[in-house]
Motif scaffolding. Structure first.
Motif, short mmCIF file in Angstrom:
data_model
loop_
_atom_site.label_atom_id
_atom_site.label_comp_id
_atom_site.label_asym_id
_atom_site.label_seq_id
_atom_site.Cartn_x
_atom_site.Cartn_y
_atom_site.Cartn_z
N GLU A 184 32.29 29.93 39.25
CA GLU A 184 32.37 31.06 38.33
C GLU A 184 32.22 32.39 39.07
O GLU A 184 32.91 33.36 38.75
N ALA A 185 31.33 32.45 40.04
CA ALA A 185 31.16 33.67 40.83
C ALA A 185 32.47 33.98 41.58
O ALA A 185 32.89 35.14 41.65
N PHE A 186 33.10 32.96 42.12
CA PHE A 186 34.38 33.15 42.81
C PHE A 186 35.45 33.64 41.83
O PHE A 186 36.23 34.55 42.14
N PHE A 187 35.47 33.07 40.63
CA PHE A 187 36.41 33.50 39.60
C PHE A 187 36.19 34.98 39.25
O PHE A 187 37.13 35.75 39.12
N ILE A 188 34.92 35.38 39.13
CA ILE A 188 34.59 36.78 38.84
C ILE A 188 35.08 37.68 39.97
O ILE A 188 35.65 38.74 39.73
N PHE A 189 34.87 37.24 41.21
CA PHE A 189 35.35 38.00 42.36
C PHE A 189 36.86 38.18 42.29
O PHE A 189 37.38 39.28 42.51
N ILE A 190 37.58 37.13 41.98
CA ILE A 190 39.04 37.20 41.86
C ILE A 190 39.44 38.16 40.75
O ILE A 190 40.38 38.94 40.89
N MET A 191 38.71 38.11 39.62
CA MET A 191 38.99 39.05 38.52
C MET A 191 38.83 40.49 38.99
O MET A 191 39.63 41.36 38.64
N VAL A 192 37.78 40.73 39.77
CA VAL A 192 37.53 42.09 40.24
C VAL A 192 38.66 42.57 41.14
O VAL A 192 39.20 43.65 40.93
N ILE A 193 39.03 41.75 42.13
CA ILE A 193 40.04 42.23 43.07
C ILE A 193 41.46 42.25 42.49
O ILE A 193 42.32 42.93 43.02
N THR A 194 41.67 41.54 41.41
CA THR A 194 43.01 41.59 40.80
C THR A 194 43.03 42.55 39.61
O THR A 194 43.76 43.54 39.64
N LEU A 195 42.22 42.31 38.61
CA LEU A 195 42.29 43.13 37.39
C LEU A 195 41.62 44.49 37.54
O LEU A 195 42.23 45.52 37.23
N GLU A 196 40.37 44.51 37.95
CA GLU A 196 39.62 45.77 38.01
C GLU A 196 40.26 46.77 38.97
O GLU A 196 40.39 47.94 38.66
N GLU A 197 40.63 46.28 40.15
CA GLU A 197 41.24 47.18 41.14
C GLU A 197 42.57 47.73 40.62
O GLU A 197 42.86 48.91 40.78
N LYS A 198 43.36 46.88 39.99
CA LYS A 198 44.66 47.31 39.47
C LYS A 198 44.48 48.33 38.34
O LYS A 198 45.16 49.35 38.31
N GLU A 199 43.56 48.03 37.43
CA GLU A 199 43.31 48.95 36.32
C GLU A 199 42.79 50.30 36.81
O GLU A 199 43.17 51.34 36.28
N ALA A 200 41.93 50.27 37.81
CA ALA A 200 41.39 51.52 38.35
C ALA A 200 42.51 52.34 38.99
O ALA A 200 42.56 53.57 38.83
N TYR A 201 43.41 51.68 39.70
CA TYR A 201 44.54 52.40 40.31
C TYR A 201 45.45 52.99 39.23
O TYR A 201 45.86 54.15 39.32
#
Length: 173
Positions: free
Chosen positions: A126-143
């Motif tokens: 689950e921690a790995f899944f959260i990490f993947i969410m951050v680098i895919t969704l959060e980073e993209k949304e912030a950009y």
């Protein structure tokens, strides 16, 4: 509560991760780890570790959340949303302090409940899944939201804290 679909979906994902992890772990533990599941010494140790892991997770989330609430909101926008790029405070140390802290949440819950399968298998996934969410969704949304300003911020600020001072600021200040 007025909020965006993106935030609602993330909250639902968190609920599924935590309660799904508990349910799957109970099933696996009753089948494969019964002796550890019912061991009071194991539970005593994991309860203490879980309490501290949860305290760290919620502290990190609160530190990041307070900073965003103070500096990242301008005008009437949906709850849990920002419309200003925050680059000061804890956000000088890490781009995603709240999510970094919340990566500890599944492990904290697993330890607190003393569920072996959750501790050793499910929480790390689950921690790995959260990490993947951050680098895919959060980073993209912030950009998308902040454009070139975010790219400049991203170049000078690491995804996760790297110094002792930053970890202290995130978990203990």
């Amino acid at each position: 509560m007025k909020t965006t679909a993106s935030v609602v979906i993330r909250i639902i994902i968190w609920i599924i991760l935590i309660f799904g992890g508990i349910a799957l772990s109970l099933y696996l533990d009753l089948k494969y780890f019964k002796s550890l599941l019912f061991n009071p010494y194991f539970h005593f140790i994991t309860l203490i570790l879980g309490f501290f892991a949860l305290k760290l997770a919620f502290h990190a989330a609160a530190v990041g959340g307070r900073e965003l609430k103070r500096k990242g909101r301008d005008g009437d926008i949906p709850r849990l949303e920002t419309n200003r790029l925050v680059t000061s405070g804890i956000y000088e140390c890490t781009r995603h302090p709240m999510l970094f802290g919340l990566m500890l949440l599944p492990l904290g819950v697993a330890l607190f409940l003393g569920l072996p399968s959750f501790i050793f298998f499910i929480a790390p996934l689950e921690a790995f899944f959260i990490f993947i969410m951050v680098i895919t969704l959060e980073e993209k949304e912030a950009y998308i939201k902040f454009g070139d300003d975010y790219l400049k911020y991203k170049e000078k600020t690491p995804l996760f804290p790297k110094t002792k001072e930053c970890f202290k600021k995130l978990f203990f200040d």
